[in-house]
Structure formats: C-alpha cells, structure tokens
Motif scaffolding. Structure first.
Motif, PDB file in Angstrom:
ATOM      1  N   VAL A  28       0.859  -1.184   0.000  1.00  0.00           N
ATOM      2  CA  VAL A  28       0.000   0.000   0.000  1.00  0.00           C
ATOM      3  C   VAL A  28       0.891   1.227   0.000  1.00  0.00           C
ATOM      4  N   PRO A  29       0.447   2.312  -0.668  1.00  0.00           N
ATOM      5  CA  PRO A  29       1.254   3.529  -0.683  1.00  0.00           C
ATOM      6  C   PRO A  29       1.273   4.198   0.681  1.00  0.00           C
ATOM      7  N   VAL A  30       2.399   4.799   0.984  1.00  0.00           N
ATOM      8  CA  VAL A  30       2.565   5.564   2.215  1.00  0.00           C
ATOM      9  C   VAL A  30       2.621   7.026   1.816  1.00  0.00           C
ATOM     10  N   ASP A  31       1.672   7.796   2.336  1.00  0.00           N
ATOM     11  CA  ASP A  31       1.539   9.204   1.961  1.00  0.00           C
ATOM     12  C   ASP A  31       2.085  10.112   3.046  1.00  0.00           C
ATOM     13  N   ASP A  32       2.735  11.175   2.611  1.00  0.00           N
ATOM     14  CA  ASP A  32       3.184  12.238   3.498  1.00  0.00           C
ATOM     15  C   ASP A  32       1.948  13.067   3.836  1.00  0.00           C
ATOM     16  N   ARG A  33       1.635  13.214   5.104  1.00  0.00           N
ATOM     17  CA  ARG A  33       0.421  13.919   5.522  1.00  0.00           C
ATOM     18  C   ARG A  33       0.770  15.196   6.266  1.00  0.00           C
ATOM     19  N   THR A  34      -0.143  16.140   6.218  1.00  0.00           N
ATOM     20  CA  THR A  34      -0.061  17.348   7.028  1.00  0.00           C
ATOM     21  C   THR A  34      -1.358  17.430   7.825  1.00  0.00           C
ATOM     22  N   PRO A  35      -1.452  16.653   8.890  1.00  0.00           N
ATOM     23  CA  PRO A  35      -2.710  16.598   9.625  1.00  0.00           C
ATOM     24  C   PRO A  35      -2.879  17.796  10.556  1.00  0.00           C
ATOM     25  N   SER A  36      -4.133  18.120  10.819  1.00  0.00           N
ATOM     26  CA  SER A  36      -4.430  19.119  11.839  1.00  0.00           C
ATOM     27  C   SER A  36      -4.085  18.485  13.184  1.00  0.00           C
ATOM     28  N   PRO A  37      -3.983  19.279  14.243  1.00  0.00           N
ATOM     29  CA  PRO A  37      -3.696  18.681  15.558  1.00  0.00           C
ATOM     30  C   PRO A  37      -4.719  17.610  15.957  1.00  0.00           C
ATOM     31  N   ASP A  38      -6.006  17.828  15.646  1.00  0.00           N
ATOM     32  CA  ASP A  38      -7.033  16.831  15.974  1.00  0.00           C
ATOM     33  C   ASP A  38      -6.847  15.563  15.148  1.00  0.00           C
ATOM     34  N   GLN A  39      -6.543  15.723  13.856  1.00  0.00           N
ATOM     35  CA  GLN A  39      -6.310  14.558  13.003  1.00  0.00           C
ATOM     36  C   GLN A  39      -5.082  13.775  13.463  1.00  0.00           C
ATOM     37  N   LEU A  40      -4.028  14.496  13.841  1.00  0.00           N
ATOM     38  CA  LEU A  40      -2.808  13.832  14.300  1.00  0.00           C
ATOM     39  C   LEU A  40      -3.079  13.040  15.577  1.00  0.00           C
ATOM     40  N   ALA A  56      -5.914  11.707  16.442  1.00  0.00           N
ATOM     41  CA  ALA A  56      -6.686  10.524  16.032  1.00  0.00           C
ATOM     42  C   ALA A  56      -5.781   9.502  15.352  1.00  0.00           C
ATOM     43  N   PHE A  57      -4.847   9.977  14.496  1.00  0.00           N
ATOM     44  CA  PHE A  57      -3.899   9.062  13.845  1.00  0.00           C
ATOM     45  C   PHE A  57      -3.088   8.305  14.893  1.00  0.00           C
ATOM     46  N   LYS A  58      -2.557   9.045  15.861  1.00  0.00           N
ATOM     47  CA  LYS A  58      -1.677   8.436  16.865  1.00  0.00           C
ATOM     48  C   LYS A  58      -2.417   7.456  17.765  1.00  0.00           C
ATOM     49  N   LYS A  59      -3.731   7.591  17.860  1.00  0.00           N
ATOM     50  CA  LYS A  59      -4.544   6.649  18.642  1.00  0.00           C
ATOM     51  C   LYS A  59      -5.131   5.561  17.741  1.00  0.00           C
ATOM     52  N   TYR A  60      -4.763   5.585  16.466  1.00  0.00           N
ATOM     53  CA  TYR A  60      -5.208   4.612  15.466  1.00  0.00           C
ATOM     54  C   TYR A  60      -6.732   4.520  15.389  1.00  0.00           C
ATOM     55  N   LYS A  61      -7.362   5.706  15.424  1.00  0.00           N
ATOM     56  CA  LYS A  61      -8.824   5.775  15.310  1.00  0.00           C
ATOM     57  C   LYS A  61      -9.278   5.735  13.857  1.00  0.00           C
ATOM     58  N   ALA A  62      -8.424   6.161  12.932  1.00  0.00           N
ATOM     59  CA  ALA A  62      -8.795   6.149  11.510  1.00  0.00           C
ATOM     60  C   ALA A  62      -8.888   4.699  11.040  1.00  0.00           C
ATOM     61  N   SER A  63      -9.921   4.373  10.270  1.00  0.00           N
ATOM     62  CA  SER A  63     -10.099   2.978   9.866  1.00  0.00           C
ATOM     63  C   SER A  63      -9.544   2.662   8.485  1.00  0.00           C
ATOM     64  N   ARG A  64      -9.223   3.673   7.694  1.00  0.00           N
ATOM     65  CA  ARG A  64      -8.740   3.410   6.331  1.00  0.00           C
ATOM     66  C   ARG A  64      -7.262   3.704   6.135  1.00  0.00           C
ATOM     67  N   VAL A  65      -6.627   4.245   7.149  1.00  0.00           N
ATOM     68  CA  VAL A  65      -5.194   4.525   7.063  1.00  0.00           C
ATOM     69  C   VAL A  65      -4.498   3.980   8.300  1.00  0.00           C
ATOM     70  N   PHE A  66      -3.221   3.676   8.127  1.00  0.00           N
ATOM     71  CA  PHE A  66      -2.401   3.201   9.238  1.00  0.00           C
ATOM     72  C   PHE A  66      -1.303   4.230   9.451  1.00  0.00           C
ATOM     73  N   TYR A  67      -1.309   4.871  10.596  1.00  0.00           N
ATOM     74  CA  TYR A  67      -0.325   5.906  10.917  1.00  0.00           C
ATOM     75  C   TYR A  67       1.044   5.285  11.139  1.00  0.00           C
ATOM     76  N   LEU A  68       2.059   5.901  10.536  1.00  0.00           N
ATOM     77  CA  LEU A  68       3.438   5.451  10.697  1.00  0.00           C
ATOM     78  C   LEU A  68       4.240   6.557  11.372  1.00  0.00           C
ATOM     79  N   PRO A  69       4.723   6.312  12.573  1.00  0.00           N
ATOM     80  CA  PRO A  69       5.563   7.314  13.229  1.00  0.00           C
ATOM     81  C   PRO A  69       6.823   7.575  12.407  1.00  0.00           C
TER      82      PRO A  69
END
Length: 133
Positions: free
Chosen positions: A46-58, A60-73
C-alpha cells in the motif's frame, strides 16, 4: 520505490494514478520473501503518503482511530515533523522481483507495530460499518 498506484478505472481498464508514492508498506506476508519466486512471485503493498494533519487529526492518527489509514511514526528518513500514513484502501499487487531489485528498505516495524498493523488490517477488512459502536 517511487511509482504510481495501479488500479482498474471506471471503464474497467488498467490505469495508474498521476501521483507517485515514494514509500510503500508491504502488507503481504513478509515471510513470503523467503519462498521461491517461481512458486510465489507476488505480494501486496500500500502507498505511504506524506500527511499534514491538523492537531485533531494527528491525535486521532496516533490513537489509530482512523479505519482506512495506518499511521506510521517518523523513522530515520522521515524526520523533521513529517507524518506518514499507509492508505489501506489502495492495495496493489507487486512482483517480489520488482521490490527486491528496485526498492530499498528504509524502515522495519517492531513486533508490536506488526501486531498493531494486523489489528488495523482486520478492522479495515472486517468492519461492519457500525462506525466503532
């Protein structure tokens, strides 16, 4: 391994998007790389995308709440405040020879990361769309 994501377009024809992904995450069985390429030539990425998340999105990413993406530190090549996410909805089949000869490994997951990825994959593939009720 910079390349575009292949897909089947709305007309049922093979195509590729215009955006190349620099990084890809192997979600197929990595032990398959030890198997003979003549017997098992393919894996899934799967492609790994460079993201610029808002603080709220970040958060959620760090808590793995998003169901369609996997956050990579951040890893060694991804310093400087960059955030990455693997797009689980954009699975591609890749020939192992292409990965072995034209890609380089820039990071490896810990065992805990591997378990977390598989948990997220199961949630993505098996969700009943009750949106985490």
């Amino acid at each position: 391994m910079p390349c575009a994501l292949p897909f089947i377009d709305e007309a049922g024809e093979p195509s590729a998007n215009n955006v190349e992904s620099e990084f890809w995450l192997v979600i197929g069985n990595t032990c398959d790389f030890d198997r003979d390429i003549g017997t098992l030539p393919w894996t899934q990425v799967v492609p790994v995308d460079d993201r610029t998340p808002s603080p709220d999105q970040l958060a959620a990413f760090k808590k793995y709440k998003a169901s369609r993406v996997f956050y990579l530190p951040a890893w060694d090549r991804a310093l400087g405040g960059r955030h990455f996410a693997a797009d689980l909805a954009s699975i591609a089949t890749a020939h192992k020879k292409a990965l072995l000869e034209h890609a380089s490994v820039v990071a490896r997951m810990s065992r805990k990361g591997w378990v977390l990825l598989h948990s997220c994959l199961v949630r993505f593939l098996c969700r009943d769309d009750g949106r985490f009720d």
